[in-house]
Design an enzyme around this catalytic site. Structure first.
Site, PDB file in Angstrom:
ATOM      1  CD  GLU A   1     -85.531  21.194   2.891  1.00 46.54           C
ATOM      2  OE1 GLU A   1     -85.393  20.106   2.317  1.00 46.54           O
ATOM      3  OE2 GLU A   1     -84.817  22.185   2.647  1.00 46.54           O
TER       4      GLU A   1
ATOM      5  CD  GLU B   1     -78.541  22.519   1.747  1.00 45.80           C
ATOM      6  OE1 GLU B   1     -79.429  21.780   1.296  1.00 45.80           O
ATOM      7  OE2 GLU B   1     -78.718  23.731   1.990  1.00 45.80           O
TER       8      GLU B   1
END
Length: 743
Positions: free
Chosen positions: A358, A623
């Site tokens: 990502e 996260e």
């Protein structure tokens, strides 16, 4: 700057496309030239469709890596300009190695290659000014020579493969034998692309870590622990027989069986390979990749050994400007984790995560963390560059998507259907205004005001009586079972972006300021009518709803206090906020006179809390609130980064509220220092200290509490103007440079 150089290319393999597993070997370029006199100044401008590293006379042109950086290359070609005066001799050679980088290599979740181009191009222009006033240019053109070398493939996500048996030697020195080298393909100067001299600082090695060798795992792989989740590469001294191979793999955590955990990397291989030439000590150091990791495994094929190893921490060359510490070691570790998360994700672009497939410039993450980032480091130029990326990503409608720079293949559903996600699209208003308040440079507002207005116009046009629709957007991302109605979020952020645009207009003397203030007032009325019910309960009744309503000026303290406290107490005095709400939690509690509760939430160790990740071994911000637990192991591997700074946006509070230092909005850039501390009388923290280097100099703060009395000290740079506010205390007295504060 006038660019006379041509773009050159050398094909080192078959043509690749988006479905190719790996790229081609890295091209090597060289050119010899003579200096025509005594050199006064020499500057080297570099750009690439890909990434490059330049050398002059056997030495690196700079300590840069991954240059010239990442943009939407279809709209803006990045470049770096380096002072190389001290490297120029009478007889010279320039050498350049290039890699796939962001332009040609893999990008984004779908892991496709060749997003911006299917081959590497480089451009170099050396401008020499002699002491007698003459000037000379050495530029890339058809006269350059090129070859392949030891880097057989390189990619940000997949890693680098180096066969040192193919080392071309010191190819950037004068007199090197390039008889077997080939000519290059050169584009005519008429095909030159716009060159944007890089605003952001270069990416460089900022820290070096020495790992601990732990053990050989069940597969015989050597396991190393760098003690810190970091971003960069490993450099190693190795020796062994010719053809022996070392395979380095990277991960953020260990599996229960002691192997390196890589499942959360998804399709990113994060693997470097080095083949020895043999015959003595050799140096392994990948040139065109970076990894996010704490742990590393090494597989050795053949006879070889590692004699020394280091972790080279790479990020944009940003000066550290803030420091914070206190009496609670878990909070100190949280602050350290936040800083390391910023280091790991500020490599040319503020990314969401640095390790998996990502690593994108997610706009929501960027805007929610911008205040924290600017206290920790001097991010002025860094965000000026990123705002260029955001403007480049803005659509003709005024809408702004979820990532910048935009990746052509990236599936941004909201952009595709002409919708935007609240808190993500608002990056175009939040960062410019917060940047202006922090640094006091109106140019940032001038540069972005048109984009700000276009975005507000888009929101207005796509609303029903000023209520934004409940589209399927990101919402309060990764909240804890407390989803806030998306229309509530979208309308609140619509109001906030309108207010910031009004303030920006006022700051630069734009005559539309009153128009935006009026629109903001109308949105506030519409919101209250549509979403605020009896007893000031906001639709969906979440912590985040009340926090944003207050922070954005839509509701006042008396209106949100009871309901916010109720939601916190219902969660057993824990947070339930996601990415959007978490930034405003501690500041709002302090504004409500509930600083003791703020410190309780800050120092919680149980889930969900900031301390929970710390006591579970985190060295960067995770996260998810529960990315890993001892009881349940790893979270969902489909989206479980252990280096994500968004939930660390509480860092801004540490400076503004715990230390009590912030720029005054009416005198931005710390021309006037607002001094308004909220010390902890609850006993959870007994002291705190920290500093911030503003344009005028260093501001230093410390406080300690004993027997219900606080001593607060602040030292400011000479000439600084201060605005003191001790209204949170029953009394405040100054004696011998120390403020005595009573609750």
């Amino acid at each position: 700057m006038l660019i006379e150089a041509e773009w050159i290319n050398f094909e080192t393999g078959d043509k690749k496309d988006e479905y190719s597993k790996y790229g081609n070997p890295a091209p090597y370029f060289r050119k010899e030239f003579h200096a025509a006199g005594r050199v006064k100044r020499a500057e080297l401008t570099l750009s690439a469709m890909g990434v490059l590293k330049a050398y002059i006379n056997g030495k690196p042109a700079a300590d840069d890596f991954m240059s010239p950086g990442w943009t939407d290359y279809r709209k803006r070609m990045p470049s770096v300009r380096l002072d190389v005066t001290g490297l120029i001799e009478k007889d010279n050679a320039i050498g350049i190695i290039a890699g796939d980088g962001w332009a040609v290599g893999y990008m984004g979740n779908r892991m496709e290659r060749c997003n911006y181009c299917n081959r590497i191009f480089v451009m170099a222009q050396l401008e020499i000014e002699y002491e007698d006033g003459r000037k000379e240019l050495v530029v890339t053109d058809g006269s350059w020579k090129a070859s392949k070398g030891e880097i057989l493939r390189t990619d940000n996500y997949m890693g680098e493969y180096i066969d040192h048996r193919l080392d071309p030697g010191d190819f950037s020195v004068y007199g090197y034998d390039d008889g077997d080298w080939s000519g290059v393909y050169s584009l005519e100067k008429g095909h030159n692309r716009l060159i944007d001299v890089q605003r952001a600082p270069i990416t460089t090695v900022k820290h070096t870590l020495t790992p601990e060798f732990m053990y050989a795992d069940k597969n015989g792989l050597l396991i190393y622990d760098f003690k810190q989740n970091m971003v960069g590469v490993v450099s190693a001294s190795v020796k062994g027989e010719r053809g022996a191979k070392l395979v380095f793999k990277y991960g953020e955590m260990l599996n229960p069986d002691g192997t390196v955990y890589t499942e959360n990397l998804r399709k990113a291989e994060a693997t470097d390979t080095y083949v020895l030439a043999g015959g003595g000590s050799e140096k392994f150091r990948p040139l065109f990749t970076f990894h996010g990791f704490r742990y590393m495994s090494v597989e050795i094929e053949g006879k070889a050994e590692i004699t020394d190893i280091k972790g080279e921490v790479m990020y944009s060359d940003l000066k550290k400007t803030g420091e914070f510490s206190c009496s609670d070691e878990v909070v100190n570790k949280l602050y350290s984790n936040i800083v390391w998360g910023q280091r790991g994700n500020f490599l040319n672009v503020p990314t969401d995560c640095p390790q998996r497939d990502e690593r994108l410039g997610w706009t929501g993450d960027a805007q929610i963390f911008v205040g924290s980032a600017m206290y920790n480091m001097d991010c002025k130029a860094f965000y000026e560059k990123y705002l260029c990326d955001v403007r480049d990503s803005q659509m003709g409608s005024g809408a702004v998507g979820g990532i910048a720079p935009h990746v052509p293949h990236h599936s941004d559903y909201f952009a595709e259907v002409g919708r935007v996600s609240a808190g993500w699209a608002d990056v175009i208003t939040v960062i410019p205004y917060e940047h202006y308040v922090m640094y006091g440079d109106k140019q940032t507002l001038y540069d972005n005001l048109g984009a700000m207005k276009a975005f507000v116009a888009y929101c207005r046009e796509n609303s029903d009586k000023l209520i934004r629709p409940e589209w399927d957007n990101y919402g309060d991302w990764l909240n804890v079972n407390a989803e806030t109605d998306h229309s509530v979020l979208s309308t609140l952020y619509f109001a906030y972006s309108t207010l910031l645009t009004a303030k920006a207009c006022k700051a630069v003397g734009d005559l539309q300021a009153d128009e935006y203030y009026s629109l903001y007032a109308d949105i506030v009325k519409a919101f209250r009518t549509a979403f605020v019910g009896e007893d000031n309960v906001i639709k969906s009744d979440t912590q985040t709803a009340y926090l944003l309503a207050y922070a954005f000026g839509v509701m006042d303290k008396s209106e949100i206090k009871d309901n916010l406290l109720r939601k916190i107490h219902e969660a057993s005095d824990h947070l339930t906020t996601g990415f959007l709400g978490v930034k405003f939690l501690l500041p709002t509690l302090c504004e409500l006179g509930e600083s003791a509760l703020a410190y309780k939430l800050l120092t919680n160790r149980t889930y969900p809390s900031w301390g929970y990740s710390v006591v579970n071994g985190a060295t960067t911000v995770w996260e998810r609130w529960n990315s890993y637990t001892i009881e349940h192991g790893f979270g969902d591997v489909r989206m479980n980064s252990f280096n994500h700074y968004s939930l660390g946006s509480c860092c801004e509070w540490m400076f503004k509220y715990a230390l009590g230092i912030s720029p005054a909005e009416d005198a931005p850039g710390f021309k006037k220092i607002k001094v308004r501390p909220f010390v902890d009388f609850s006993g959870r923290l007994t002291h705190a200290e920290g500093s911030y280097d503003c344009a005028l100099g260093k501001i230093e703060v410390s406080w300690k509490v004993k027997d219900g009395i606080a001593e607060y000290k602040i030292a400011m740079p000479a000439g600084a103007e201060a605005e003191y506010d001790f209204s949170a205390y029953s009394s405040a007295e100054l004696k011998d440079g120390v403020w005595t504060l009573k609750a």
